[in-house]
Design a protein around this motif. Structure first.
Motif, PDB file in Angstrom:
ATOM      1  N   LEU A 130     -84.475  -9.270 -47.843  1.00 42.76           N
ATOM      2  CA  LEU A 130     -85.141  -9.200 -46.559  1.00 42.76           C
ATOM      3  C   LEU A 130     -86.450  -9.973 -46.602  1.00 42.76           C
ATOM      4  N   LEU A 131     -86.597 -10.922 -45.698  1.00 47.19           N
ATOM      5  CA  LEU A 131     -87.835 -11.682 -45.608  1.00 47.19           C
ATOM      6  C   LEU A 131     -88.727 -11.132 -44.506  1.00 47.19           C
ATOM      7  N   ASP A 132     -88.215 -11.117 -43.285  1.00 50.68           N
ATOM      8  CA  ASP A 132     -89.014 -10.688 -42.143  1.00 50.68           C
ATOM      9  C   ASP A 132     -88.191  -9.785 -41.242  1.00 50.68           C
ATOM     10  N   THR A 133     -88.873  -8.847 -40.605  1.00 50.53           N
ATOM     11  CA  THR A 133     -88.250  -7.946 -39.647  1.00 50.53           C
ATOM     12  C   THR A 133     -89.036  -8.017 -38.352  1.00 50.53           C
ATOM     13  N   TYR A 134     -88.318  -8.014 -37.251  1.00 53.82           N
ATOM     14  CA  TYR A 134     -88.933  -8.058 -35.933  1.00 53.82           C
ATOM     15  C   TYR A 134     -88.399  -6.907 -35.094  1.00 53.82           C
ATOM     16  N   LYS A 135     -89.268  -6.324 -34.273  1.00 53.04           N
ATOM     17  CA  LYS A 135     -88.831  -5.303 -33.325  1.00 53.04           C
ATOM     18  C   LYS A 135     -89.305  -5.705 -31.937  1.00 53.04           C
ATOM     19  N   ILE A 136     -88.808  -5.022 -30.949  1.00 57.36           N
ATOM     20  CA  ILE A 136     -89.108  -5.400 -29.572  1.00 57.36           C
ATOM     21  C   ILE A 136     -90.607  -5.309 -29.305  1.00 57.36           C
ATOM     22  N   ASP A 137     -91.108  -6.270 -28.547  1.00 57.28           N
ATOM     23  CA  ASP A 137     -92.506  -6.284 -28.116  1.00 57.28           C
ATOM     24  C   ASP A 137     -92.602  -5.320 -26.930  1.00 57.28           C
ATOM     25  N   SER A 138     -93.293  -4.208 -27.122  1.00 52.33           N
ATOM     26  CA  SER A 138     -93.343  -3.164 -26.097  1.00 52.33           C
ATOM     27  C   SER A 138     -94.118  -3.591 -24.854  1.00 52.33           C
ATOM     28  N   THR A 139     -94.848  -4.699 -24.920  1.00 48.03           N
ATOM     29  CA  THR A 139     -95.573  -5.173 -23.738  1.00 48.03           C
ATOM     30  C   THR A 139     -94.689  -6.040 -22.844  1.00 48.03           C
ATOM     31  N   GLN A 140     -93.510  -6.393 -23.334  1.00 45.63           N
ATOM     32  CA  GLN A 140     -92.572  -7.225 -22.572  1.00 45.63           C
ATOM     33  C   GLN A 140     -91.319  -6.406 -22.274  1.00 45.63           C
ATOM     34  N   GLN A 141     -90.710  -6.634 -21.142  1.00 47.82           N
ATOM     35  CA  GLN A 141     -89.504  -5.907 -20.783  1.00 47.82           C
ATOM     36  C   GLN A 141     -88.281  -6.728 -21.162  1.00 47.82           C
ATOM     37  N   GLY A 142     -87.530  -6.255 -22.148  1.00 49.27           N
ATOM     38  CA  GLY A 142     -86.305  -6.930 -22.557  1.00 49.27           C
ATOM     39  C   GLY A 142     -85.112  -6.295 -21.859  1.00 49.27           C
ATOM     40  N   ARG A 143     -84.053  -7.087 -21.726  1.00 46.26           N
ATOM     41  CA  ARG A 143     -82.866  -6.557 -21.073  1.00 46.26           C
ATOM     42  C   ARG A 143     -81.608  -7.195 -21.661  1.00 46.26           C
ATOM     43  N   LEU A 144     -80.530  -6.441 -21.570  1.00 46.61           N
ATOM     44  CA  LEU A 144     -79.204  -6.918 -21.925  1.00 46.61           C
ATOM     45  C   LEU A 144     -78.302  -6.534 -20.756  1.00 46.61           C
TER      46      LEU A 144
END
Length: 192
Positions: A130-144
């Motif tokens: 594992l090099l890097d991990t990313y999680k959702i930016d809570s200041t932006q609204q993501g959608r699927l």
């Protein structure tokens, strides 16, 4: 004649000592713009064990794998990496098997809000470091959005937009981008 012969030996020697690179992805079924540049990958779909709880019933998980160059995910990477650039995995969990638009959140065993889809992104080296991990930016609204679900043929299609932020609690590489923006993402997957 000797110069040609030695040149041929030299060329064969160099080719024999070079490392092979992984085969290119044969046919991606997910596409997006990652930080403004084209990105694609192959989807692996799976359903959680029914014993995992009621939140996993009628849901599917998708992992989009990419072993190709990923410009701008690493700030210091050249526009296109030469050879193997590491594995990437964009994962979505608890996707309802129904058309509709669903908010994105961090991965949770059972989301607190019904019909909330988990999302994360990781970079790996050698397939398992594992090099890097990313999680959702809570200041932006993501959608699927699931645009098509075919239960008879076990197929699902959709679109997504999400901004992810690097997690700083792990040992991270020094040239990792702080923010990843996936825009105009779309996918098609065959379900298990």
């Amino acid at each position: 004649m000797r110069i040609v012969q030695w040149s041929l030996f030299f060329l064969v020697g160099i080719l024999g000592c070079s490392t092979s690179t992984p085969d290119p992805t044969p046919g991606s079924n997910a596409y997006a713009h990652l930080n403004g540049q084209a990105w694609s990958g192959i989807i692996n779909a799976w359903q959680s064990n029914a014993n995992s709880g009621s939140c996993t019933v009628n849901t599917v998980n998708l992992s989009i794998q990419n072993k190709q160059p990923y410009p701008k995910a690493r700030m210091l990477a050249p526009a296109f990496c030469a050879g193997y650039c590491g594995d990437q995995s964009l994962s979505f969990t608890h996707i309802p098997l129904a058309t509709g638009t669903y908010p994105l959140s961090a991965h949770q065993p059972c989301p607190t809000t019904p019909k909330q889809v988990g999302v994360s992104f990781t970079t790996l080296s050698g397939g398992d470091i594992l090099l890097d991990t990313y999680k959702i930016d809570s200041t932006q609204q993501g959608r699927l959005t699931i645009t098509r679900y075919d239960s008879k043929h076990r197929e699902i299609e959709g679109i997504f937009d999400v901004t992810l932020r690097r997690v700083n609690t792990r040992q991270v590489t020094s040239d990792a981008a702080e923010v990843l923006q996936f825009r105009q993402g779309n996918f098609w997957a065959k379900l298990p």
